[in-house]
Design an enzyme around this catalytic site. Structure first.
Site, mmCIF file in Angstrom:
data_model
loop_
_atom_site.group_PDB
_atom_site.id
_atom_site.type_symbol
_atom_site.label_atom_id
_atom_site.label_comp_id
_atom_site.label_asym_id
_atom_site.label_seq_id
_atom_site.Cartn_x
_atom_site.Cartn_y
_atom_site.Cartn_z
ATOM 1 N N ARG A 91 -0.368 8.495 2.227
ATOM 2 C CA ARG A 91 -1.902 8.918 2.059
ATOM 3 C C ARG A 91 -1.885 10.391 1.948
ATOM 4 N NH1 ARG A 91 -4.939 4.490 5.706
ATOM 5 N NH2 ARG A 91 -4.711 3.031 4.165
ATOM 6 N N HIS A 146 -10.851 9.726 7.639
ATOM 7 C CA HIS A 146 -10.612 8.259 7.850
ATOM 8 C C HIS A 146 -9.999 7.855 8.985
ATOM 9 C CE1 HIS A 146 -9.883 4.261 6.509
ATOM 10 N NE2 HIS A 146 -8.703 4.231 6.771
ATOM 11 N N ARG A 177 -0.315 8.481 9.199
ATOM 12 C CA ARG A 177 -0.212 7.071 9.437
ATOM 13 C C ARG A 177 0.212 6.553 8.256
ATOM 14 N NH1 ARG A 177 -4.059 2.637 9.388
ATOM 15 N NH2 ARG A 177 -5.585 4.014 8.196
ATOM 16 N N GLU A 193 0.907 -1.228 -0.025
ATOM 17 C CA GLU A 193 -0.100 -0.131 0.042
ATOM 18 C C GLU A 193 0.964 1.101 0.079
ATOM 19 O OE1 GLU A 193 -3.867 -0.330 2.335
ATOM 20 O OE2 GLU A 193 -2.627 -1.784 3.179
ATOM 21 N N HIS A 199 -8.572 9.602 3.798
ATOM 22 C CA HIS A 199 -8.293 8.671 2.733
ATOM 23 C C HIS A 199 -8.515 8.960 1.436
ATOM 24 C CE1 HIS A 199 -7.985 4.751 0.692
ATOM 25 N NE2 HIS A 199 -7.477 4.095 2.259
HETATM 26 C C1 LIG Z 1 -13.309 1.442 6.148
HETATM 27 C C2 LIG Z 1 -11.868 1.108 7.125
HETATM 28 C C3 LIG Z 1 -10.775 0.331 6.581
HETATM 29 C C4 LIG Z 1 -9.687 0.452 7.315
HETATM 30 N N1 LIG Z 1 -8.622 -0.546 6.907
HETATM 31 C C5 LIG Z 1 -7.436 -0.888 7.454
HETATM 32 C C6 LIG Z 1 -6.403 -1.710 7.035
HETATM 33 O O1 LIG Z 1 -6.625 -2.289 6.098
HETATM 34 N N2 LIG Z 1 -5.575 -1.879 7.924
HETATM 35 C C7 LIG Z 1 -5.516 -1.122 8.983
HETATM 36 O O2 LIG Z 1 -4.262 -1.311 9.625
HETATM 37 N N3 LIG Z 1 -6.402 -0.160 9.480
HETATM 38 C C8 LIG Z 1 -7.451 0.179 8.803
HETATM 39 N N4 LIG Z 1 -8.380 0.873 9.079
HETATM 40 C C9 LIG Z 1 -8.200 1.521 10.628
HETATM 41 C C10 LIG Z 1 -8.399 0.724 11.507
HETATM 42 O O3 LIG Z 1 -9.340 -0.432 11.085
HETATM 43 C C11 LIG Z 1 -8.948 1.145 13.023
HETATM 44 O O4 LIG Z 1 -7.823 2.239 13.295
HETATM 45 C C12 LIG Z 1 -8.712 0.019 14.016
HETATM 46 O O5 LIG Z 1 -9.576 -0.790 13.802
HETATM 47 C C13 LIG Z 1 -9.225 0.789 15.329
HETATM 48 O O6 LIG Z 1 -9.372 -0.202 16.286
HETATM 49 P P1 LIG Z 1 -9.906 0.345 17.763
HETATM 50 O O7 LIG Z 1 -9.907 -0.912 18.460
HETATM 51 O O8 LIG Z 1 -9.066 1.268 18.262
HETATM 52 O O9 LIG Z 1 -11.329 0.933 17.555
HETATM 53 P P2 LIG Z 1 -12.776 0.288 16.981
HETATM 54 O O10 LIG Z 1 -12.617 -0.963 16.214
HETATM 55 O O11 LIG Z 1 -13.181 1.330 16.322
HETATM 56 O O12 LIG Z 1 -13.602 -0.106 18.245
HETATM 57 C C14 LIG Z 1 -14.038 0.891 19.008
HETATM 58 C C15 LIG Z 1 -14.937 0.340 20.028
HETATM 59 O O13 LIG Z 1 -15.061 1.334 21.034
HETATM 60 C C16 LIG Z 1 -16.627 1.398 21.359
HETATM 61 N N5 LIG Z 1 -16.962 2.490 22.057
HETATM 62 C C17 LIG Z 1 -16.480 3.979 21.533
HETATM 63 N N6 LIG Z 1 -17.115 4.830 22.412
HETATM 64 C C18 LIG Z 1 -17.524 4.095 23.475
HETATM 65 C C19 LIG Z 1 -18.161 4.545 24.774
HETATM 66 N N7 LIG Z 1 -18.168 5.912 24.993
HETATM 67 N N8 LIG Z 1 -18.732 3.531 25.598
HETATM 68 C C20 LIG Z 1 -18.276 2.322 25.122
HETATM 69 N N9 LIG Z 1 -17.966 1.804 24.119
HETATM 70 C C21 LIG Z 1 -17.561 2.779 23.268
HETATM 71 C C22 LIG Z 1 -17.377 1.094 20.262
HETATM 72 O O14 LIG Z 1 -18.478 0.811 20.217
HETATM 73 C C23 LIG Z 1 -16.163 -0.017 19.423
HETATM 74 O O15 LIG Z 1 -16.871 -1.228 20.067
HETATM 75 C C24 LIG Z 1 -9.479 0.814 8.566
HETATM 76 C C25 LIG Z 1 -10.436 1.789 8.989
HETATM 77 C C26 LIG Z 1 -11.908 1.703 8.329
HETATM 78 C C27 LIG Z 1 -12.779 2.616 8.763
#
Ligand SMILES: Cc1cc2nc3c(=O)[nH]c(=O)nc-3n(C[C@H](O)[C@H](O)[C@H](O)COP(=O)(O)OP(=O)(O)OC[C@H]3O[C@@H](n4cnc5c(N)ncnc54)[C@H](O)[C@@H]3O)c2cc1C
Length: 509
Positions: A289, A348, A383, A129, A241
């Site tokens: 990006r 994004h 990033r 990528e 993005h």
């Molecule tokens: C479309 C898309 C494609 C992507 N592709 C890639 C990729 O190919 N490779 C890569 O490395 N990254 C990618 N990313 C980025 C990556 O997916 C995210 O940064 C990462 O998954 C975030 O993980 P996380 O556990 O921090 O948060 P998330 O997976 O978003 O989880 C957040 C959680 O917190 C909970 N939450 C939030 N606020 C509260 C609250 N106040 N009380 C209780 N619960 C709460 C939500 O309900 C959820 O369960 C992509 C992102 C997107 C949107």
């Protein structure tokens, strides 16, 4: 300071845990499992139903950047690409620490049941990528990596005490440390007493009208940390993005068109068919990006077109290799095998967040942060693609261990939620419009001042549940983003200012 949103009937119920994890994406579940394995009583909160599509993790497409042993890749090469993409603001020690631990973390995920795509030789298939000089990105289901990561973690997390529809609305603390969390539930608010709390709340894409992020990405963790007095950093660096599907819809979550398509040969073109990245950067369509998003944005401004196009017609086996993208395009009436895909840059990823060390420790004792909500210094001003799942896995696991150790050392806490402060909020749609105009791919001082004026009119909003809490969180986070963006008068990484005279596409060798 106990910044507790005014919430009718605070503390209708009270419970205890050693470690409270807020979030069920890659970071939250990895952290929860690690703390559980360390023998602590863990409670995990999710503000939605715990179901597919409620986390950003689920939507990840491209994959996980990881250095595989026995290949020509190296930790040093991955660190160099990460630091180059970060435009001089990465913490190289943090990057090295996280990248070097990547293979172990991925191996743990495989141990938990995750499967990644393999080639004819039986080895993992590696893609490329933007910003990566090597093929080092593992993926699953073609372009459905997040679905597989979330599935495997959800299954492993069957042993955890997960509470759906529990929204964390305030962190509780005494003069020195965290003491618990105030939680809104459909049955009313309550207090979870806990010496360790891990923020794993994901991103803040819904600061904008259109985003690749799921519904709940409203910056809650950053707001909770700000109200509790923990440090945040780098919030001006919101990554757009370059290729979010343009389907003419008004806003909300829109499908992403993964950058891995460009890794397999797709080319960005304007409405006249001109290649947008030709001559802009030595890596052309695989430039970092921030560079690509700025170039697409600039071409849209110059031509007045609503969208640009990603021409993926020459990508071999497109529909088989990229089933998620193909399905999203076909749902919008576009056949990517025969037609260029209409795209626009979209909000994004938050490169900044709650300041932590590489083990997720924040500046407030007992408070940890991991995943997109955290700011370890890994991403700097921009990033590198597919470094987010990697960071979520590595720092999530470490934060779980550190939180478990802290809970053991501190012992039970008694949280008090008796000093409510009324949070303020502006209308969500008005805020999203203002941010989309004044704090988008390209910003300037006047646009940022316009948002600040809107925010100055914020009014007290008693928090009665998730939706109001989110409005207050979005307002607090927008204020922090705009303040940081206004202070940084230079263009750097994904913070491009049209009023910075040196603003030009950055060269990355
Ligand atoms: C479309 C898309 C494609 C992507 N592709 C890639 C990729 O190919 N490779 C890569 O490395 N990254 C990618 N990313 C980025 C990556 O997916 C995210 O940064 C990462 O998954 C975030 O993980 P996380 O556990 O921090 O948060 P998330 O997976 O978003 O989880 C957040 C959680 O917190 C909970 N939450 C939030 N606020 C509260 C609250 N106040 N009380 C209780 N619960 C709460 C939500 O309900 C959820 O369960 C992509 C992102 C997107 C949107």
């Amino acid at each position: 300071m106990t910044a507790t949103p005014a919430c009718g009937g605070i503390g209708r119920w009270q419970q205890r845990a050693d470690v409270v994890v807020i979030g069920v994406g890659v970071a939250g579940l990895t952290a929860g499992l690690a703390a559980h394995r360390a023998g602590r009583k863990v409670v995990v909160l999710a503000k939605t139903r715990h179901a597919p599509g409620t986390t950003a993790t689920h939507y990840a497409q491209g994959g996980i950047a990881v250095v595989l042993p026995g290949t020509e890749d190296s930790v040093a090469a991955h660190v160099a690409d990460t630091v180059a993409a970060g435009a001089g603001l990465c913490d190289e020690a943090a990057v090295t620490s996280i990248v070097a631990d990547g293979y172990r973390a991925v191996a743990d995920l495989v141990g938990a049941g995750a499967h990644f795509d393999t080639g004819a030789d039986g080895h993992w298939s590696l893609t490329r990528e933007g910003g990566h000089h090597r093929r080092r990105i593992i993926h699953a289901g073609g372009d459905a990596t997040g679905v597989e990561v979330q599935r495997a973690l959800d299954e492993a997390a069957g042993i955890l005490d997960i509470r759906p529809q529990h929204t964390a609305i305030a962190l509780l603390r005494d003069d020195e440390k965290i003491t618990g969390v105030l939680v809104a539930t459909p049955d009313g608010p309550g207090i979870l007493h806990a010496p360790s709390v891990i923020l794993a709340t994901g991103g803040l894409g819904h600061l904008y009208r259109a985003t690749t992020n799921p519904d709940g990405a409203t910056g809650d963790g950053v707001a909770l940390a700000l109200w509790a007095g923990a440090e945040v950093a780098d919030l001006e660096f919101i990554q757009f993005h370059p290729t979010m599907l343009f389907d003419g819809s008004a806003g909300g979550r829109r499908p992403l068109i993964t950058e891995a398509l460009r890794g397999e040969g797709a080319i960005l073109r304007d409405a006249a068919g001109e290649a947008i990245m030709a001559g802009v950067h030595p890596m052309a369509d695989l430039a970092p990006r921030d560079v690509v998003a700025a170039a697409v944005d600039a071409r849209l401004r110059a031509t007045g077109a609503d969208c640009a196009y990603l021409d993926a017609r020459r990508v071999p086996g497109l529909a088989r290799r990229f089933p998620t993208v193909t399905a999203a395009c076909r749902a919008a009436g576009i056949d990517p095998v025969r037609q260029p895909i209409p795209i626009v840059p979209g909000a994004h990823y938050s490169c900044g967040g709650v300041r932590t060390d590489p083990h997720g420790r924040t500046t407030l004792a007992g408070l940890f942060a991991a995943g997109e909500v955290g700011r370890t210094g890994m991403h700097g001003a921009n990033r590198l693609a597919s470094n987010s799942l990697l960071e979520g896995l590595v720092v999530g696991g470490r934060a779980g261990v550190a939180a478990a150790e802290h809970a053991l050392a501190t012992g039970p806490t008694r949280a008090r939620a008796d000093e409510p402060v009324a949070p303020v909020a502006v209308d969500r749609a008005a805020l999203q419009r203002a941010m989309s105009t004044g704090a988008s791919v390209l910003r300037d001082g006047a646009g940022l001042a316009g948002i600040a004026a809107l925010l100055a009119g914020a009014r007290p909003l008693p928090v009665t549940g998730r939706r109001r809490f989110e409005s207050a969180a979005l307002t607090a986070v927008a204020d922090a983003v705009v303040t940081a963006a206004a202070r940084r008068t230079e263009s750097r990484g994904c913070h491009h200012r049209s009023d910075d005279p040196s603003n030009a596409a950055r060269e990355v060798a």
